[in-house]
Design an enzyme around this catalytic site. Structure first.
Site, PDB file in Angstrom:
ATOM      1  N   HIS A 123      -7.584  -2.552   0.711  1.00 39.80           N
ATOM      2  CA  HIS A 123      -6.975  -3.411  -0.321  1.00 39.80           C
ATOM      3  C   HIS A 123      -6.864  -4.821  -0.020  1.00 39.80           C
ATOM      4  O   HIS A 123      -5.807  -5.475   0.416  1.00 39.80           O
ATOM      5  CB  HIS A 123      -5.544  -2.727  -0.301  1.00 39.80           C
ATOM      6  CG  HIS A 123      -4.550  -2.969  -1.503  1.00 39.80           C
ATOM      7  ND1 HIS A 123      -4.941  -4.061  -2.400  1.00 39.80           N
ATOM      8  CD2 HIS A 123      -3.437  -2.797  -1.794  1.00 39.80           C
ATOM      9  CE1 HIS A 123      -3.829  -4.181  -3.314  1.00 39.80           C
ATOM     10  NE2 HIS A 123      -2.927  -3.144  -3.178  1.00 39.80           N
ATOM     11  N   ARG A 179       2.924  -3.969  -8.448  1.00 40.47           N
ATOM     12  CA  ARG A 179       2.822  -5.438  -7.955  1.00 40.47           C
ATOM     13  C   ARG A 179       1.220  -5.790  -8.611  1.00 40.47           C
ATOM     14  O   ARG A 179       1.160  -6.863  -8.981  1.00 40.47           O
ATOM     15  CB  ARG A 179       3.077  -5.358  -6.468  1.00 40.47           C
ATOM     16  CG  ARG A 179       4.388  -5.966  -5.934  1.00 40.47           C
ATOM     17  CD  ARG A 179       4.607  -5.121  -4.689  1.00 40.47           C
ATOM     18  NE  ARG A 179       4.521  -3.729  -4.905  1.00 40.47           N
ATOM     19  CZ  ARG A 179       5.545  -3.014  -5.430  1.00 40.47           C
ATOM     20  NH1 ARG A 179       6.757  -3.494  -5.713  1.00 40.47           N
ATOM     21  NH2 ARG A 179       5.197  -1.552  -5.667  1.00 40.47           N
ATOM     22  N   THR A 180       0.535  -4.913  -7.860  1.00 43.13           N
ATOM     23  CA  THR A 180      -1.121  -5.477  -8.020  1.00 43.13           C
ATOM     24  C   THR A 180      -1.590  -5.595  -9.541  1.00 43.13           C
ATOM     25  O   THR A 180      -1.875  -6.870  -9.631  1.00 43.13           O
ATOM     26  CB  THR A 180      -2.079  -4.568  -7.220  1.00 43.13           C
ATOM     27  OG1 THR A 180      -1.369  -4.167  -5.983  1.00 43.13           O
ATOM     28  CG2 THR A 180      -3.393  -5.080  -7.248  1.00 43.13           C
ATOM     29  N   LYS A 196     -12.995  12.102 -19.860  1.00 44.53           N
ATOM     30  CA  LYS A 196     -13.845  12.715 -20.402  1.00 44.53           C
ATOM     31  C   LYS A 196     -15.199  12.979 -19.518  1.00 44.53           C
ATOM     32  O   LYS A 196     -16.120  13.504 -19.863  1.00 44.53           O
ATOM     33  CB  LYS A 196     -14.304  12.032 -21.697  1.00 44.53           C
ATOM     34  CG  LYS A 196     -13.354  11.865 -22.711  1.00 44.53           C
ATOM     35  CD  LYS A 196     -13.742  10.908 -23.983  1.00 44.53           C
ATOM     36  CE  LYS A 196     -12.539  10.457 -24.608  1.00 44.53           C
ATOM     37  NZ  LYS A 196     -13.264   9.145 -25.436  1.00 44.53           N
TER      38      LYS A 196
END
Ligand code: CP
Length: 360
Positions: free
Chosen positions: A129, A51-52, A80
């Protein structure tokens, strides 16, 4: 120029303005088709998302802009050993705004202190969030006709559920809000929400482990998934994973005007038989997320155009004499970051890491 790292970065007036813009986008989408022409959104997703990430991308495309990015850490130079700070500086060369999801708490905050474009926190570990909260606010407004005077039940994994933390921070600033916190004792809300938000601002809340007992009083029920990926002990997850299942029978205990939200994905905590109940708003909530992300992108890009200089963090009250013990904090993997703490309660001598908000 501003970023969105915590939902507290936005005032209540700004939240209300974003809701109003999103409603205008829904009513008149054609007025927004080229608002972001020639602008680029970078999506840096170090953790899985449906969704996000895709609603951010759909939002930018519907505004006439373009998107670039990656959907797993292994396809970026993080694999890396490139740092969050360097990645943020590099993406500032290629895009106009970026959204970051990261398993380490505080990673988007580090990016925002190094980028020269706005950074949006798309979920950092079990911490915050904020753009899910924007979706939640628009959903509550559209479903209930108001965002004040509500009893909100939050059910499931309140410890690791980052959407719960950001939603409590946002709703605590509206009037007439009461919370009912429904969880097993092992998954109660963390201290940075209990003490820094609920207790500090005198927000009424009760705690229970019984969804059935809580149901009749709720205007909003916010179900959450038990966050398997945040558990250190897989046996503990197995023991707790089925703590709550919302069924059609349990919906019979709820008010007729109540609505059920869930940030999704669900595992089995809402029976699919509940989906046909008109009070089940979680798929409409996912759509609302796209409109609120459109409104947010517009706002942050407009602000960046008016003031392209990044605000420096206020270091006047920061302390340097501790080490964060949270294994999920970004300082654990990026050891060149300075350890920084802020006293959040002088009387109780509580100091919290500025990246992850865990107590030192
Ligand atoms: N609600 C939410 O964050 O969903 P995704 O993990 O699919 O982005």
């Amino acid at each position: 120029m501003r970023s969105l790292i915590s939902i507290l970065d936005l005032s209540v007036e700004e939240l209300d303005q974003l809701i109003a813009t999103a409603k205008d986008i829904i009513a008149h989408p054609e007025n927004y088709w080229d608002k972001c022409a020639h602008k680029k959104l970078a999506t840096l997703f170090y953790e899985p998302s449906t969704r996000t990430r895709l609603s951010f991308e759909a939002a930018m495309l519907e505004l006439g802009g373009s998107v670039l990015g990656f959907s797993e850490a292994s396809s970026s130079s993080a694999s890396k050993g490139e740092s969050m700070a360097d990645t943020a500086k590099i993406l500032s060369c290629y895009a106009d705004i970026m959204a970051i999801r990261h398993p380490k708490e505080g990673a988007p905050f580090v990016a925002s202190n190094n980028a020269t474009i706005p950074v949006i926190n798309a979920g950092d570990g079990g911490h915050n969030h904020p753009t899910q909260t924007l979706a939640d606010l628009l959903t509550i407004s559209r479903e209930m006709g108001r965002v004040n005077d509500l009893t909100i039940g939050l059910c499931g994994d309140l410890k690791y559920g980052r959407t719960v933390h950001s939603l409590i921070e946002a709703m605590s600033r509206y009037t007439g809000i009461k919370f009912v916190l429904i969880s097993p004792k092992e998954l109660k809300i963390p201290g940075f929400i209990r003490y820094n938000v609920l207790e500090k601002h005198g927000i009424p809340y009760t705690e229970t482990d019984s969804l059935e007992e809580a149901m009749p009083q709720l205007d909003v029920l916010y179900m959450t998934r038990i966050q398997r990926e945040r558990f250190d002990d897989p046996y503990e997850y197995e023991r707790l994973k089925d703590s709550y299942v919302l069924t059609a029978e349990k919906m019979g205990l709820a008010k007729e005007q109540m609505c059920v939200l869930h940030p999704l994905p669900r595992v089995n905590e809402i029976s699919v038989k509940v989906d046909d109940d008109p009070r089940a708003a979680y798929f409409r909530q996912a759509l609302n997320g796209k409109y609120m992300r459109m409104a947010l992108i517009l706002k942050l890009l407009e602000e960046a155009k008016a003031n392209p200089i990044r605000e420096a963090i206020d270091t006047s009250d920061l302390e340097y004499d501790r080490v964060c013990q949270n294994p999920k904090c970004i300082t654990q993997t990026e050891q060149e970051l300075p350890q920084l703490f802020r006293c959040t309660d002088k009387a109780a001598d509580i100091h919290r890491c500025i990246y992850c908000e865990q107590r030192a």
